[in-house]
Design an enzyme around this catalytic site. Structure first.
Site, short mmCIF file in Angstrom:
data_model
loop_
_atom_site.label_atom_id
_atom_site.label_comp_id
_atom_site.label_asym_id
_atom_site.label_seq_id
_atom_site.Cartn_x
_atom_site.Cartn_y
_atom_site.Cartn_z
CB CYS A 72 -1.02 5.00 -0.57
SG CYS A 72 -1.41 4.98 1.20
CG HIS A 120 -16.13 -19.33 -8.02
ND1 HIS A 120 -16.49 -19.83 -6.85
CD2 HIS A 120 -16.56 -17.75 -7.14
CE1 HIS A 120 -16.78 -19.53 -5.56
NE2 HIS A 120 -16.21 -18.10 -6.24
CD GLU A 178 -4.17 4.42 8.12
OE1 GLU A 178 -5.02 3.49 7.35
OE2 GLU A 178 -3.23 4.62 8.80
CG ASP A 189 -9.27 4.25 7.91
OD1 ASP A 189 -10.21 3.87 7.28
OD2 ASP A 189 -8.45 3.41 8.21
#
Length: 846
Positions: A622, A309, A551, A575
Site C-alpha cells: 500500500c 483556493h 514497515e 517507511d
C-alpha cells in the site's frame, strides 16, 4: 512578555515546502505554536520580515519561500519544551503539512483552435486551463468581489460595544464555516475551509482590529482597515502562491461585514437552475461552494492564480475551468451559451453548428474513453497470461471509499483512521467511530476493507493526546508503540471496528510493528474485546482477519513466527525503504539514496513476498511504489496478492496489468535483482514499458464503418479519437498534430477513393492501424483529384527500430493499386470482416 525569563532560545531552519509557507501549512504551524505559553516569533532571513508564529496571516506575510532560511525565537516560561517540540515539528511534520494537490498540466500549452474548427471563422478567447474537462452552458456573469473602501460616514459607539459587535460577527461566520466543514466532501474542500477558520481566528488580525477600535474606529471600519493592511502585504509578495491568499482574506472579511451590515456590501447568493458557466473577474472559495454543483458546468475567470483556493476547489470538484481570460465579464456579457474547453485553455461562444458538432463529438469521445476504462476496471485485474493481482484503494473517509469503488477498486487496501483524530479538540469516541466504520463496510458490500488502526506519533502530532516531542520521531513513539500507554483510546477503536465487522468484510491492520511481543499483545487485546462483545451479546465477525503492516525491516526476518499468529500482511514501502536504506527521505543531502528501485531493496521485497507465501498467507502493498504504473513489472514479478493506490490511478493500473505478461515480469525481475546499480534496474524497467504495449496492429474497435465525418479534418480526428478510446494513445492532440505534419508535406490521398495518412510518434502506445469508412466521400486533395471514401491510418512508435511501418505502408500501397483488392474492401461493411481481410492481405499477424 512572560515574567522571569531572560535568555530567549533560538534555532534556524530551511523551509522544505515546494510552495513555501502559504495558508494551509502556515495555519497548521500557527495552530501548533499556539499550544505554548511562550512568545514565539519567526524571521525570514532572506527578507528580514518578522512574524508572530501564532498568527497565520503574519506567517504568510513573512513571504517564506522554498529554501528560505528562517530563525525562530522563543521567550517564555516553557521555552525549552517549546523549542524541542517546534524543532521536531518543523523537521518531521512541516514537510508533510502541505498535502500535494492535483496540479494543472503545465506542459500543455494553450493552443489555437482544434484543426476541425481552425478553418472556420470563429471568435474564441484563450486563457490558462487549470481544471481539465469540457463544459457547456449559459454564461452567467457575476460581479467581482471587492472590499468597500471605507465607512467614513459611520460613527463609532463605545469601544466595548464595537468589540462586542465584531466578536458576535466573527462567531457567526465561524459557526457557518464549521457547518460547511462538517459537510465537506473532500480533503481539498476541508483543507480550504480549515485555512479560512485559521484566518478568521488569526491573532494578528484580531489584534489589529482591536487596536483600531481602541483608536476610535467602528467595528466595520476597523475590520476593513485591518484587512486592507494585510491584503496589501500579501499582494506585494513575489510569490504567486502568497498573492493568491489575498482573495481568501477578502472573502473572510466580506462574510464578517455581511454579519455586521446585512447584504449592503455583498450580492445575494447566485441560484443556478440550468447548465451554467460562471464568468467573473474573481471568484472566492466559499462563493464557489455556494453554487449548485449540478448546474455549474464551467468557470471562466479574468484573475485567479493557478494555485488559488478557488482553482484547487474547482479541480477537486471536477469543474472545467479556464483562468486569465482578459476582460472575461465584458466579453461574455452578451453571450447566451459558451463552451469552456479546459483541455486546451479555450473559451468559445457556442454560436455555430460546427462548434456544437465538434464539442458534442469531444464529449462522446471522453465519455466513451472513461466508460471503457471503468468497464475494464470493474472486472478482476489479471495479467494477459492470467496471473491475478487485486487492485485496491487507499482512502481516508467513507466518501473517498465510494469514489474508489466507482473507479473500479476491488477492495479498500488501506483505510487511514488517523484522519479521524487529527485536527480535533477531543478524540472521536467509540460510537462515532463505529458509525463511520459501519458505513464504510456497508458501502463496500462483499468487498474487503482493510482498516489500519490509528497511526500517529511524534511525526503526526495530535494535540489532544499530549504526545512528547522527540528528536527523532521516525524511530520513536509512534504507530502501535503508543497503544499500551493509550490503551483506552486503542481499545475503543478496536471495539468500534469489531462491532462494525458485523456489517461487512472488515480486516484490521496494525502499523509500525517490529516485534513478536507487540503482535502477541495485540492479539490479547483482540481476544479480550471479542470476549466482552460475546458476553454482552453484541454481534461481530468471529473470523475477522488480523494483520500488520510491514514497515520495519526486523519483521522480514521473523515471518515464520508471525505467519502462525496473523492472517495477512501489507508492505508499506515508504517507511520500509527509509528504514532499510537508513535514509531520511526529507533530508535533501541524502534523499537521492531513497530509491525503491535499488537492487538490494528489490531483493528484500522478494524475500518478504516469498517468505509470506511460503507459509500460505496473503501479502499486499500500500505504499507509493504500488501506485506507479511504471512499477507494475516489478510488482507482478514479485507475485503480490494485492496493490493499493489512490483512486484515480485504479483504472490505468488495471488496464496496464491486463497488458503485461506475468512470465515476462518474473524474468525481468530476475535480471533486476541481479543488477548492480539503480540505473541498471531503471533501464530494465524502461525496456519493460516498451514490451507492455505490444498489441495487434488492428482490432475491431479501430474499424469505423458509416462515419459521418464531413471534412478531412474531422476524419483524421475521428481516427485519432478511435486510438484514444482504445487506450492506444494518452495524448490525442499531440498524435493528431504529428499526422498533420506529414499531411502538410504531401497529400496521402492515393486515388481511387483511398487515403493512407501515417506517422511515427511515441504519442502512440502501440503500433496501430485504424480504418474509417465514410458515409459520404470527403475532399482530400488526392492524386486523382477525387474525394476519399475510405481512410486507413497507420501510426507507429517513434522508437520502433524495425521500420515495420514502412513495410506495412508499402504493402498497403501496392494492394491499393489492385482493383479487386479495392472492390473487395469497398464491399465489406462489417468491422470484423474488414479487419480479417486487411489482416490477411497485409499479413498483419492479428
Amino acid at each position: 512578555m512572560s515574567q522571569g525569563v531572560c535568555n530567549p532560545v533560538e534555532f534556524k531552519f530551511v523551509c522544505p515546502l515546494p510552495n513555501g509557507l502559504h495558508a494551509r501549512p502556515a495555519s497548521q504551524l500557527a495552530e501548533f505554536a499556539g499550544g505554548f505559553a511562550s512568545e514565539l516569533s519567526l524571521t525570514n532571513l532572506r527578507t528580514g520580515a518578522g512574524a508572530n508564529l501564532k498568527s497565520t496571516l503574519a506567517i504568510i506575510s513573512a513571504d517564506v519561500r522554498s529554501g528560505d532560511e528562517c530563525s525562530v525565537r522563543i521567550v517564555g516560561t516553557d521555552e525549552e519544551s517549546a523549542r524541542a517540540a517546534l524543532r521536531a515539528y518543523i523537521d518531521q511534520s512541516l514537510p508533510f503539512s502541505d498535502q500535494p494537490l492535483s496540479a494543472p498540466d503545465e506542459s500543455r500549452k494553450p493552443i489555437a483552435l482544434p484543426r476541425a474548427l481552425a478553418h472556420l471563422t470563429i471568435s474564441y478567447h484563450s486563457g490558462v486551463a487549470v481544471s481539465a474537462g469540457i463544459g457547456k452552458g449559459k454564461a452567467v456573469v457575476i460581479g467581482g468581489m471587492h472590499l468597500p473602501e471605507a465607512l467614513e460616514e459611520e460613527r463609532a459607539e463605545d469601544p466595548k460595544r464595537e468589540e462586542r459587535k465584531i466578536e458576535r460577527a466573527l462567531a457567526a461566520v465561524r459557526e457557518r464555516i464549521k457547518g460547511m466543514l462538517s459537510r465537506s466532501m473532500s480533503p481539498a474542500e476541508a483543507g480550504v475551509l480549515k485555512a479560512h477558520l485559521a484566518i478568521l481566528d488569526d491573532i494578528s488580525l484580531s489584534d489589529k482590529v482591536s487596536q483600531l477600535i481602541a483608536e476610535g474606529r467602528s467595528a466595520g471600519q476597523a475590520l476593513i482597515e485591518a484587512a486592507q493592511h494585510f491584503i496589501s502585504t500579501l499582494q506585494q509578495s513575489t510569490s504567486a502562491y502568497i498573492r493568491d491568499r489575498a482573495v481568501d482574506l477578502q472573502e473572510i472579511c466580506l462574510r464578517v461585514l455581511e454579519e455586521l451590515y446585512g447584504s449592503r456590501f455583498t450580492a445575494p447568493a447566485l441560484q443556478l437552475s440550468e447548465p451554467s458557466v460562471v464568468v467573473a473577474e474573481t471568484l472566492a472559495p466559499q462563493q464557489l461552494l455556494s453554487f449548485d454543483s449540478r448546474w455549474l458546468h464551467g468557470i471562466v475567470l479574468e484573475y485567479a492564480g493557478t494555485t488559488s483556493h478557488t482553482v484547487i476547489l474547482a479541480r477537486s470538484l471536477g469543474i472545467p475551468t479556464v483562468v486569465g481570460v482578459k476582460d472575461a465579464p465584458v466579453l461574455f456579457s452578451q453571450e447566451h451559451d459558451v463552451v469552456v474547453d479546459a483541455n486546451r485553455g479555450l473559451v468559445i461562444p457556442n454560436g455555430t453548428a460546427a462548434i456544437q458538432r465538434f464539442y458534442d463529438r469531444e464529449r462522446r469521445v471522453q465519455e466513451a474513453r472513461q466508460n471503457a476504462l471503468l468497464r475494464d476496471g470493474y472486472g478482476r485485474a489479471a495479467t494477459r497470461d492470467g496471473q491475478r493481482l487485486e487492485v485496491a484503494a487507499n482512502v481516508s473517509s467513507g466518501e473517498e471509499a465510494i469514489v474508489a469503488f466507482a473507479n473500479g477498486a476491488e477492495s479498500i487496501g488501506l483505510f487511514r483512521t488517523e484522519m479521524l483524530f487529527i485536527g480535533r479538540d477531543e478524540a472521536p469516541d467509540e460510537e462515532e467511530q463505529f458509525s463511520i466504520y459501519r458505513e464504510v463496510a456497508r458501502s463496500a458490500g462483499k468487498r474487503p476493507v482493510i482498516i489500519r488502526t490509528i497511526d500517529i506519533g511524534g511525526d503526526k502530532p495530535v494535540p489532544n493526546l499530549n504526545l512528547p516531542a522527540e528528536s527523532n520521531p521516525y524511530l520513536g513513539f509512534r504507530g502501535m508503540r503508543i497503544y499500551q500507554e493509550h490503551r483506552d483510546l486503542f481499545r475503543a477503536q478496536l471495539r468500534a471496528l469489531l462491532r462494525a465487522s458485523a456489517f461487512g468484510r472488515i480486516q484490521i491492520m496494525a502499523p509500525m510493528v517490529s516485534t513478536i511481543e507487540e503482535v502477541l499483545w495485540l492479539k490479547a487485546q483482540f481476544a479480550e474485546l471479542k470476549q466482552e462483545l460475546n458476553e454482552t451479546g453484541i454481534s461481530f465477525d468471529e473470523n475477522i482477519p488480523l494483520g500488520i503492516m510491514i514497515e520495519v525491516p526486523s519483521i522480514a526476518f521473523i515471518l515464520d513466527q508471525l505467519c502462525t499468529e496473523l492472517d495477512f500482511f501489507s508492505i508499506g514501502t515508504n517507511d520500509l525503504n527509509q528504514y532499510f536504506l537508513a535514509v531520511d527521505r526529507d533530508n535533501a543531502k541524502v534523499a537521492a539514496l531513497s530509491r525503491v528501485h535499488h537492487p538490494s531493496f528489490l531483493r528484500f521485497l522478494r524475500h518478504i513476498v516469498d517468505g509470506v507465501h511460503e507459509h500460505g498467507k496473503w501479502v499486499g502493498m500500500c505504499g507509493e511504489m504500488a501506485g506507479d504504473p511504471a512499477n507494475l513489472p516489478i510488482l507482478i514479478g514479485l507475485g503480490l496478492d494485492e496493490i493499493s493506490a489512490a483512486s484515480p490511478q485504479i483504472p490505468i493500473l488495471k488496464q496496464k496489468i491486463a497488458e503485461l505478461s506475468a512470465a515476462e515480469c518474473r524474468l525481468i525481475l530476475d535480471r533486476m535483482t541481479s543488477a548492480a546499480q539503480v540505473k541498471d534496474v531503471e533501464m530494465l524497467l524502461a525496456e519493460a514499458q516498451s514490451q507492455v504495449v505490444e498489441q495487434a496492429l488492428l482490432s475491431t474497435d479501430l474499424v469505423i464503418v458509416g462515419s459521418d465525418s464531413e471534412t478531412k479534418e474531422e476524419a483524421i480526428r475521428e481516427l485519432v479519437d478511435a486510438l484514444y478510446m482504445a487506450g492506444r494513445t494518452q495524448d490525442p492532440d499531440r498524435l493528431e498534430e504529428v499526422v498533420w505534419q506529414r499531411e502538410s508535406a504531401y497529400s496521402t490521398g492515393l486515388g481511387h477513393g483511398f487515403a493512407i495518412p501515417h506517422c511515427r510518434s511515441d504519442a502512440i502506445n502501440a503500433n496501430s492501424v485504424a480504418v474509417l469508412k465514410l458515409s459520404k466521400p470527403v475532399e482530400w486533395a488526392a492524386l486523382d483529384g477525387k474525394p476519399v471514401s475510405m481512410v486507413i491510418l497507420l501510426a507507429v512508435r517513434e522508437s520502433d527500430a524495425n521500420n515495420s511501418h514502412m513495410q506495412v505502408l508499402a504493402k498497403l500501397a501496392r494492394r491499393l493499386m489492385n482493383e479487386s483488392f479495392r472492390q473487395e474492401l469497398g464491399r465489406l461493411e462489417r468491422p470484423p470482416e474488414i479487419m480479417a481481410f486487411l489482416s490477411r492481405e497485409l499479413e498483419l499477424g492479428n
